[in-house]
Design a protein around this motif. Structure first.
Motif, short mmCIF file in Angstrom:
data_model
loop_
_atom_site.label_atom_id
_atom_site.label_comp_id
_atom_site.label_asym_id
_atom_site.label_seq_id
_atom_site.Cartn_x
_atom_site.Cartn_y
_atom_site.Cartn_z
N GLU A 1 0.84 -1.18 0.00
CA GLU A 1 0.00 0.00 0.00
C GLU A 1 0.89 1.24 0.00
O GLU A 1 1.86 1.34 0.73
N SER A 2 0.55 2.19 -0.89
CA SER A 2 1.35 3.41 -0.96
C SER A 2 1.21 4.19 0.34
O SER A 2 0.10 4.50 0.77
N ARG A 3 2.32 4.47 0.96
CA ARG A 3 2.34 5.23 2.20
C ARG A 3 3.72 5.85 2.33
O ARG A 3 4.63 5.55 1.56
N GLN B 1 2.18 17.51 2.83
CA GLN B 1 1.13 17.20 3.80
C GLN B 1 1.24 15.76 4.29
O GLN B 1 1.15 15.49 5.50
N TYR B 2 1.45 14.82 3.37
CA TYR B 2 1.60 13.41 3.76
C TYR B 2 2.82 13.23 4.65
O TYR B 2 2.79 12.46 5.62
N PHE B 3 3.91 13.91 4.31
CA PHE B 3 5.14 13.79 5.09
C PHE B 3 4.94 14.33 6.50
O PHE B 3 5.38 13.72 7.49
N GLU B 4 4.26 15.45 6.63
CA GLU B 4 4.02 16.03 7.96
C GLU B 4 3.09 15.15 8.78
O GLU B 4 3.24 15.06 10.01
N GLN B 5 2.16 14.47 8.14
CA GLN B 5 1.30 13.53 8.86
C GLN B 5 2.13 12.37 9.40
O GLN B 5 1.88 11.89 10.51
N ARG B 6 3.08 11.93 8.61
CA ARG B 6 3.95 10.86 9.10
C ARG B 6 4.76 11.33 10.31
O ARG B 6 4.92 10.60 11.29
N GLN B 7 5.28 12.54 10.25
CA GLN B 7 6.04 13.08 11.37
C GLN B 7 5.21 13.08 12.64
O GLN B 7 5.69 12.73 13.73
N GLN B 8 3.95 13.44 12.51
CA GLN B 8 3.06 13.47 13.67
C GLN B 8 2.82 12.07 14.21
O GLN B 8 2.82 11.85 15.43
N MET C 1 3.15 6.97 -5.52
CA MET C 1 1.77 7.32 -5.85
C MET C 1 0.93 7.53 -4.60
O MET C 1 1.19 6.94 -3.55
N ASN C 2 -0.08 8.36 -4.72
CA ASN C 2 -1.01 8.66 -3.63
C ASN C 2 -0.25 9.14 -2.39
O ASN C 2 0.58 10.04 -2.48
N GLU C 3 -0.49 8.51 -1.23
CA GLU C 3 0.20 8.95 -0.02
C GLU C 3 1.71 8.74 -0.13
O GLU C 3 2.49 9.41 0.55
N GLY C 4 2.12 7.84 -1.02
CA GLY C 4 3.53 7.60 -1.24
C GLY C 4 4.28 8.82 -1.75
O GLY C 4 5.52 8.84 -1.74
N LEU C 5 3.58 9.84 -2.19
CA LEU C 5 4.24 11.08 -2.60
C LEU C 5 5.10 11.65 -1.47
O LEU C 5 6.12 12.30 -1.72
N GLY C 6 4.69 11.40 -0.24
CA GLY C 6 5.45 11.89 0.89
C GLY C 6 6.86 11.33 0.95
O GLY C 6 7.74 11.90 1.61
N ASN C 7 7.11 10.23 0.24
CA ASN C 7 8.44 9.65 0.22
C ASN C 7 9.45 10.54 -0.49
O ASN C 7 10.66 10.39 -0.30
N LEU C 8 8.97 11.47 -1.30
CA LEU C 8 9.87 12.44 -1.90
C LEU C 8 10.55 13.27 -0.82
O LEU C 8 11.74 13.62 -0.93
N LEU C 9 9.81 13.60 0.24
CA LEU C 9 10.38 14.39 1.33
C LEU C 9 11.31 13.54 2.20
O LEU C 9 12.30 14.04 2.74
N VAL C 10 10.99 12.25 2.33
CA VAL C 10 11.90 11.34 3.02
C VAL C 10 13.23 11.27 2.26
O VAL C 10 14.31 11.35 2.84
#
Length: 472
Positions: free
Chosen positions: A48-50, A158-165, A225-234
């Protein structure tokens, strides 16, 4: 050549390039390779994209389900691991994550299943201290600056900041024992990195380039893809941390694509950082001008051995010494093969078998020399042609691609046509076919360097016989 693994603070890398296998039982004398293992979409690991977690706590205890590779206490036989990759043309997507943690040196192969969780805690804390240090010095660089025109990047933040939280909330549930242990490790890490100093101007320039390159990373991969976009910030944080603590290397264009490969497979910020760092200890020179120049020189020398006419056309006619192959060699042919095949090739090129400096080839040549020395034949023995041990297997892969497209290359009259041609190859090459032909070129090159001992009591003594057995 097999070598020991590496912990986070060790100083040596666990091995590098070339291997040669595509399929069990294949090789120069074996049956023709089957078609591609599977369609890339089916072979790729489905998840699952995350956004990747900071650390994957489950992996340290994960067993490698390859026959004879891991003992009952979790130690890995590195030689068998590398030989398995060599013989089987890579590992399955399900095994790739655990295997890469040993193959690229994040964990020592001598570590046990009980030791690795403690090693991971140490590496996690050290990475967090390292990242926090540059963030404190450059608070304005913590967040990627957005221009508002890229909706995907806005969502990625936004996805990356949610992961941080989520990560912060999980820390609240740690036991008192774990908190005390992590606090002690953090104190150790702070002492370790206390004297680290940064050239802030150079680091800011590296961050500027990283912020341009990271959004250009292939977002068509399922991982992004999808929430996995946050991996760009990782990916961005990993690259900045690497640049900050490796100023002699810093950041160069192309590292984002290379590091992205590790992040996709390992799916962990900490594991990706240390595995990528281990890999770069050996290959960072390829991102420097002198390293690139040397690699292109070697490719030209090998091509001259294999096809003098094509070499003369590409090199002698002022076509800038094969620099159009730069991306192939720098990124391990990442874009020339279908994505899942490119991952397979990357681990084959990293398992370090059938290099011209490998133990297997060196042993075979030594026995060949010994047999010639004790030959009862009166006629003089002909010395072999000198072997160039710098010809890594990736150079044979590159040469194979050039030779397979010989006619098209001979028709190219300028660098623009060359670039157009090489761009047309992206995602179109067949890995199994390329491996088989590269093996043949490797074997034929070694054949020209073999000793001329005509009378032998046992053919098993012959260098070429032993070398051919390695392909079987």
């Amino acid at each position: 050549m097999a070598s020991s693994g590496q912990t986070a603070d060790a100083s040596s890398h666990s091995g590098s390039a070339p291997a040669v296998r595509g399929k069990p039982g294949s090789g120069i004398n074996g049956p023709v390779r089957e078609g591609k293992r599977a369609n890339g979409a089916l072979e790729r690991q489905v998840r699952e994209s995350r956004v990747a977690p900071v650390s994957c706590g489950a992996w340290p205890c994960a067993n490698i389900q390859l026959p004879g590779v891991m003992d009952c206490e979790g130690r890995v036989d590195e030689s068998r691991l590398r030989m398995y990759i060599f013989k089987h043309g890579g590992v399955s997507p399900a095994e790739r994550g655990p295997v890469w943690r040993f193959l690229f040196g994040m964990y020592p192969c001598s570590s046990t299943a009980l030791e690795r969780p403690l090693l991971l805690e140490q590496m996690t804390v050290r990475y967090q201290v390292m990242k926090r240090k540059w963030q404190q010095l450059l608070p304005g660089a913590i967040r990627l600056r957005l221009n508002g025109t890229d909706a995907e990047l806005v969502a990625a933040v936004q996805y990356f900041e949610q992961r941080q939280q989520r990560e912060q909330e999980q820390q609240q549930y740690q036991s008192e024992e774990v908190r005390e242990r992590m606090s002690f490790l953090e104190l150790q890490a702070q002492v370790l990195f206390e004297r680290e100093t940064f050239d802030l101007e150079e680091l800011q320039e590296a961050i500027r380039i990283i912020d341009k390159d990271v959004p250009r990373t292939d977002r068509d991969l399922a991982y992004y893809m999808n929430e996995g976009l946050g991996n760009l910030l990782v990916l961005r944080d990993i690259l900045i941390t690497y640049a900050a603590f490796h100023p002699e290397v810093s950041y160069a264009q192309g590292m984002n694509d290379l590091c992205s490969r590790f992040l996709e497979v390992l799916d962990s910020e900490v594991d990706t950082y240390w595995s990528f760092s281990c890999y770069m200890e050996k290959f960072s020179k390829d991102f420097r001008a002198d390293g690139l120049h040397r690699k292109i020189e070697l490719e030209a020398a090998l091509l001259k051995e294999l096809d003098p006419q094509l070499h003369a056309h590409l090199v002698t006619d002022n076509m800038d010494r094969l620099t159009f192959c730069h991306r192939w060699l720098l990124l391990g042919f990442q874009r020339e093969f279908e994505h899942s095949d490119a991952l397979r090739l990357f681990e084959i090129l990293s398992c370090d078998h059938l290099e011209l400096i490998s133990q297997q080839v060196d042993r075979a040549r030594y026995q060949e020399r010994l047999a010639c020395k004790h030959s009862l034949e009166d006629e003089p023995v002909t010395e072999p042609q000198a072997i160039n041990t710098e010809f890594t297997f990736e150079l044979f892969i590159c040469a194979t691609i050039l030779l397979e497209n010989r006619d098209a290359l001979l028709s190219c009259r300028n660098e623009v046509q060359l670039i157009q041609f090489t761009n047309s190859l992206q995602g179109t090459l067949d890995l199994n076919s390329s491996l088989e032909k590269a093996e043949e070129h490797f074997y034929n090159y070694c054949k020209r360097t073999a000793w001329d001992c005509r009378k032998r009591k046992r053919k098993e003594e012959h260098f070429l016989y032993q070398l051919r057995n390695l392909f079987s």
